[in-house]
Design an enzyme around this catalytic site. Structure first.
Site, PDB file in Angstrom:
ATOM      1  N   LYS A 105     -35.442 -76.578-117.292  1.00 26.08           N
ATOM      2  CA  LYS A 105     -35.411 -76.874-115.861  1.00 26.08           C
ATOM      3  C   LYS A 105     -36.748 -77.414-115.323  1.00 26.08           C
ATOM      4  O   LYS A 105     -36.770 -78.234-114.417  1.00 26.08           O
ATOM      5  CB  LYS A 105     -35.044 -75.615-115.069  1.00 26.08           C
ATOM      6  CG  LYS A 105     -33.636 -75.092-115.333  1.00 26.08           C
ATOM      7  CD  LYS A 105     -32.668 -75.658-114.345  1.00 26.08           C
ATOM      8  CE  LYS A 105     -31.265 -75.088-114.331  1.00 26.08           C
ATOM      9  NZ  LYS A 105     -30.676 -74.507-115.517  1.00 26.08           N
ATOM     10  N   GLU A 127     -31.117 -76.466-104.175  1.00 26.71           N
ATOM     11  CA  GLU A 127     -30.007 -75.529-104.299  1.00 26.71           C
ATOM     12  C   GLU A 127     -30.220 -74.753-105.586  1.00 26.71           C
ATOM     13  O   GLU A 127     -30.828 -75.270-106.526  1.00 26.71           O
ATOM     14  CB  GLU A 127     -28.688 -76.296-104.367  1.00 26.71           C
ATOM     15  CG  GLU A 127     -28.272 -76.786-105.778  1.00 26.71           C
ATOM     16  CD  GLU A 127     -29.180 -77.862-106.399  1.00 26.71           C
ATOM     17  OE1 GLU A 127     -30.003 -78.437-105.663  1.00 26.71           O
ATOM     18  OE2 GLU A 127     -29.069 -78.097-107.619  1.00 26.71           O
ATOM     19  N   SER A 396     -31.651 -74.509-124.854  1.00 24.26           N
ATOM     20  CA  SER A 396     -32.124 -74.935-123.532  1.00 24.26           C
ATOM     21  C   SER A 396     -32.995 -73.909-122.822  1.00 24.26           C
ATOM     22  O   SER A 396     -33.803 -74.271-121.971  1.00 24.26           O
ATOM     23  CB  SER A 396     -30.935 -75.305-122.643  1.00 24.26           C
ATOM     24  OG  SER A 396     -29.997 -74.247-122.601  1.00 24.26           O
TER      25      SER A 396
HETATM   26  C1  LIG Z   1     -29.333 -74.258-115.864  1.00 22.16           C
HETATM   27  C2  LIG Z   1     -29.233 -74.057-117.311  1.00 22.16           C
HETATM   28  C3  LIG Z   1     -28.258 -74.739-118.077  1.00 22.16           C
HETATM   29  C4  LIG Z   1     -27.205 -75.629-117.498  1.00 22.16           C
HETATM   30  O1  LIG Z   1     -27.651 -76.761-116.858  1.00 22.16           O
HETATM   31  P1  LIG Z   1     -27.561 -78.237-117.481  1.00 22.16           P
HETATM   32  O2  LIG Z   1     -27.887 -79.108-116.334  1.00 22.16           O
HETATM   33  O3  LIG Z   1     -26.154 -78.435-117.979  1.00 22.16           O
HETATM   34  O4  LIG Z   1     -28.543 -78.288-118.572  1.00 22.16           O
HETATM   35  C5  LIG Z   1     -28.289 -74.564-119.457  1.00 22.16           C
HETATM   36  N1  LIG Z   1     -29.188 -73.748-120.043  1.00 22.16           N
HETATM   37  C6  LIG Z   1     -30.112 -73.052-119.346  1.00 22.16           C
HETATM   38  C7  LIG Z   1     -31.066 -72.176-120.070  1.00 22.16           C
HETATM   39  C8  LIG Z   1     -30.164 -73.192-117.952  1.00 22.16           C
HETATM   40  O5  LIG Z   1     -31.094 -72.498-117.266  1.00 22.16           O
END
Ligand SMILES: *Cc1c(COP(=O)(O)O)cnc(C)c1O
Length: 428
Positions: A105, A127, A396
């Site tokens: 993020k 948001e 992620s």
């Molecule tokens: C917010 C989040 C996501 C989902 O958001 P995308 O825009 O689809 O990447 C995925 N993994 C983590 C760790 C997140 O914080």
């Protein structure tokens, strides 16, 4: 210090610029459906985005801040014990969990905040659903000396209070949205309402690769750093491209970030994994594409596949991972799916909890529940691969934030007892 940023090329790598839209459209998805009053705000962002997209000095500033503040480049870890466990493809993990604030993020929040500064803005609004994007925005606002207001549904604030605590401590104002389902979609509406009267001084930091043009392209641009690094790292580690790249898909930003660098290489399969929740039959999930239940619609400023009923009412979505619990999906991914370039899978909560335990025990990694969907998707089809294949899983974010959900999912009695003892302490 040298102005060269370690491990990152300058000029702007081609991959950061590859996604071109046709007037804001990706096939039949995308576009811009916004109130008249916001047209100047979107035009201003489009103009500045087009400028920075080709501006090496800007890219350099962005990469340098990511390197020295957030810890990029993040490593690509060879998961040797997972690989041995399955005895098929070699599995590599891209470590977005090691970014500051624990997920991908920050790549986007930081990029947009720098862009906002260029536009002369002093205030950021955003948001947030699970609160991760709110924390990233509050963090960059503090770092760059800007003020921040974060909108969050009341229901989500209750569910994710730890993130509310951090946003406030970081100096942001957190406004609870009290109407509708009191979740993400209501927070989006309220952020837009703020922006209508504040865009002269304020930039709206949208959290994923969706929304009205140019946000999908803008967010994908700032997340492209993930795939740019990954490609360089896998070539260095193995001398060839991967067979498959897996990423979880909420709105689609980490997936697009990981995929873009491989988009032009047809031999690399790109797989997005959605939240299968309690399974398709239960109706309790957030899979728009893999289950084939998303239908074209216009909402929240753009056209994509939404989970909606026949009257166009948005359905309630569900996932064990709050960050994947979203009714729409990036128009860029909806198009790539339709063209067959990105394949979609869904991983159910149960499969995710299983995958999480395997990853923790064999690799000592704690992926976020969102990211664990990508692992679960990869494991599900590992039998299709052979030892000469390479798989990359984009991790992620990190999972320590999920301790309450994970402990609940694993029915951890000792944890429950601890919570009760804590609760008793506060009552005194
Ligand atoms: C917010 C989040 C996501 C989902 O958001 P995308 O825009 O689809 O990447 C995925 N993994 C983590 C760790 C997140 O914080």
């Amino acid at each position: 210090m040298s102005t060269e940023t370690k491990g990152i090329h300058n000029p702007i790598p081609e991959a950061a610029r590859t996604l071109q839209s046709d007037n804001g459209y990706y096939g039949r998805f995308g576009g811009s459906f916004i109130p008249e009053i916001l047209v100047p705000a979107f035009e201003e962002i489009t103009k500045h985005f087009e400028a920075v997209r080709y501006d090496e000095a800007f890219w350099h500033e962005y990469c340098a801040l990511l390197a020295n503040y957030s810890g990029r480049p993040t490593p690509l870890t060879f998961a040797d014990r997972l690989t041995a466990h399955f005895g098929r493809a070699r599995i590599y993990v891209k470590r977005e969990d090691l970014n500051h604030t624990g997920a991908h993020k920050l790549n986007n929040a930081l990029g947009q905040a720098l862009l906002a500064k260029r536009m002369g803005k002093t205030r950021l609004i955003a948001e947030t659903g699970a609160g991760q994007h709110g924390v990233a925005t509050a963090t960059v606002a503090a770092k760059l000396g800007m003020s921040a207001t974060i909108y969050m549904g009341r229901e989500d604030m209750e569910r994710q209070y730890a993130n509310v605590f951090w946003m406030k401590r970081l100096g942001a104002e957190v406004i609870g949205v009290e109407y509708g389902s009191q979740t993400l979609k209501d927070a989006i509406n309220e952020t837009l309402r703020d922006w209508v009267s504040s865009f002269e001084t304020t930039h709206y930091v949208l959290g994923t690769a969706s929304g009205a043009h140019p946000f999908p392209a803008l967010v994908a641009f700032f997340q492209s750093i993930i795939g740019i690094e990954t490609k360089e790292q896998i070539l260095q580690a193995s001398g060839r491209l991967p067979s498959r790249v897996y990423a979880c898909v909420g709105g689609g930003s980490n997936a697009l970030g990981a995929f873009q660098a491989f988009h032009a290489h047809d031999e690399v399969q790109l797989i997005g994994v959605e939240a299968g929740g309690r399974g398709q039959a239960s109706g309790s999930h957030a899979s728009r594409i893999a289950y084939g239940e998303g239908t074209p619609g216009v909402a929240q400023g753009y056209k994509t596949l939404f989970l909606q009923n026949q009257d166009g009412q948005m359905r309630d979505t569900y996932s064990i991972a709050a960050g994947l619990d979203y009714v729409g999906v990036s128009p860029i991914l909806a198009d790539l799916a339709e063209r067959g370039r990105v394949r979609f899978e869904a991983a159910a909560d149960e499969e995710v909890v299983q995958a999480l335990q395997l990853v923790m025990k064999l690799e000592g990694l704690i992926p976020a529940l969102e990211s664990t969907h990508a692992f679960a998707g990869a494991f599900k089809h590992i039998e299709e691969t052979t030892a000469s294949d390479l798989i990359i899983v984009n991790m992620s974010g990190r999972g320590d934030k999920d301790i309450f959900n994970v402990a609940e999912g694993l029915r951890d009695e000792e944890w429950n007892a601890f919570i009760e003892r804590k609760h008793g302490q506060y009552k005194k």
